[in-house]
Design a protein around this motif. Structure first.
Motif, PDB file in Angstrom:
ATOM      1  N   THR A 152       0.717  -1.147   0.142  1.00 55.53           N
ATOM      2  CA  THR A 152       0.009  -0.054  -0.093  1.00 55.53           C
ATOM      3  C   THR A 152       0.937   1.426  -0.024  1.00 55.53           C
ATOM      4  O   THR A 152       2.069   1.285   0.155  1.00 55.53           O
ATOM      5  N   ILE A 157       0.411  -4.341   4.423  1.00 57.91           N
ATOM      6  CA  ILE A 157      -0.261  -4.866   5.404  1.00 57.91           C
ATOM      7  C   ILE A 157      -0.644  -6.348   5.066  1.00 57.91           C
ATOM      8  O   ILE A 157      -0.471  -6.914   3.904  1.00 57.91           O
ATOM      9  N   CYS A 159      -3.831  -9.127   5.654  1.00 64.68           N
ATOM     10  CA  CYS A 159      -5.311  -9.253   5.859  1.00 64.68           C
ATOM     11  C   CYS A 159      -5.517 -10.752   5.800  1.00 64.68           C
ATOM     12  O   CYS A 159      -5.198 -11.660   4.993  1.00 64.68           O
ATOM     13  N   SER A 188      -8.691 -10.460  10.767  1.00 64.68           N
ATOM     14  CA  SER A 188      -7.648  -9.290  11.037  1.00 64.68           C
ATOM     15  C   SER A 188      -7.123  -8.756   9.991  1.00 64.68           C
ATOM     16  O   SER A 188      -7.098  -9.165   9.100  1.00 64.68           O
ATOM     17  N   GLY A 189      -6.578  -7.390   9.964  1.00 63.22           N
ATOM     18  CA  GLY A 189      -6.056  -6.853   9.396  1.00 63.22           C
ATOM     19  C   GLY A 189      -6.368  -5.098   9.303  1.00 63.22           C
ATOM     20  O   GLY A 189      -7.302  -4.882  10.302  1.00 63.22           O
ATOM     21  N   SER A 190      -5.609  -4.409   8.699  1.00 64.19           N
ATOM     22  CA  SER A 190      -5.986  -2.952   8.685  1.00 64.19           C
ATOM     23  C   SER A 190      -7.204  -2.509   7.809  1.00 64.19           C
ATOM     24  O   SER A 190      -7.719  -3.208   7.430  1.00 64.19           O
ATOM     25  N   SER A 191      -7.640  -1.177   8.120  1.00 62.33           N
ATOM     26  CA  SER A 191      -8.745  -0.841   7.636  1.00 62.33           C
ATOM     27  C   SER A 191      -8.678  -0.835   5.836  1.00 62.33           C
ATOM     28  O   SER A 191      -9.625  -0.799   5.458  1.00 62.33           O
ATOM     29  N   CYS A 193      -7.783  -3.357   4.104  1.00 58.43           N
ATOM     30  CA  CYS A 193      -8.215  -4.767   3.880  1.00 58.43           C
ATOM     31  C   CYS A 193      -9.760  -4.697   3.750  1.00 58.43           C
ATOM     32  O   CYS A 193     -10.516  -4.104   4.805  1.00 58.43           O
ATOM     33  N   SER A 195     -13.696  -5.623   4.244  1.00 64.14           N
ATOM     34  CA  SER A 195     -14.024  -6.076   5.136  1.00 64.14           C
ATOM     35  C   SER A 195     -14.775  -7.579   5.043  1.00 64.14           C
ATOM     36  O   SER A 195     -14.804  -8.258   5.958  1.00 64.14           O
TER      37      SER A 195
END
Length: 216
Positions: A152, A157, A159, A188-191, A193, A195
């Motif tokens: 990114t 990141i 996911c 799990s994972g950042s925003s 990723c 949903s």
């Protein structure tokens, strides 16, 4: 007249008795090679299949959308653990399911590339029924899990997506297995990723040491 009738009856009884001693021909196995009803796939044989020519495996953020990750190269391998007579259900152990990251792209906002896609918690158990239904399940107490690493604008990141099982279909038309919009949940994972993940792929042909595999 009566003598002829008794002789005829006796002949019929003998013929029926003889027929009863001839075993009925056994059904072919659920999985065969060469043709439907062909040579039974041996237990222990390893089946494999790439993505069908001209198709991609996708993990999209919704069942109807086109935002997510797409890969043009993926291969699965599975060892046959049971191949009973048809109609019935064959069982396989999926030992490998790989994606070539160099063939993968992502159109998620803020994502610039795909580092890797890894299928975790192998082996999985796959059942293939004579009606073409295919089900993939994890070991007891485990889950089907895929880890997606993305590049990114803010760095790398990770996911993680999970599903309790996958359901697909097999086809003898092109010796394929198909998965359509199989739902995964992000665990799990950042925003960045997405949903949720919906997995779609067509693998063909399924082969056993180079011979095409049919479901009976």
């Amino acid at each position: 007249m009566r003598t002829r009738s008794l002789l005829a009856l006796a002949g019929t009884v003998v013929a029926l008795s003889a027929a009863a001693t001839v075993p009925a021909s056994a059904d072919g196995a659920v999985l065969t090679t060469g043709s439907a009803g062909g040579t039974a796939v041996a237990v222990g044989d390893v089946l494999s299949a790439p993505l069908a020519t001209g198709t991609s495996a996708t993990l999209y953020s919704s069942a109807t959308g086109t935002s997510g990750v797409s890969c043009k190269s993926s291969v699965f391998t599975a060892a046959v653990t049971d191949n009973p007579a048809a109609p019935g259900t064959a069982t396989e152990s999926v030992s490998g399911h790989t994606f070539d990251a160099s063939s993968c792209t992502s159109n998620v906002l803020g994502v610039t590339g795909v580092t890797s896609i890894t299928v975790d918690n192998l082996p999985y158990t796959t059942t293939v029924a004579s009606d073409g239904t295919l089900t993939v399940t994890p070991a007891s107490g485990s889950t089907i899990q895929t880890t997606v690493k993305l590049k990114t604008l803010l760095g790398s990141i990770t996911c993680v997506y999970q599903a309790p099982r996958l359901t697909g279909t097999s086809s003898n038309t092109d010796n394929s297995i198909n998965f359509t919009n199989q739902a995964f949940t992000k665990t799990s994972g950042s925003s960045l990723c997405f949903s949720a993940g919906y997995f779609t792929a067509k693998y063909a042909p399924v082969t056993d040491n180079g011979a095409t595999v049919y479901v009976n």
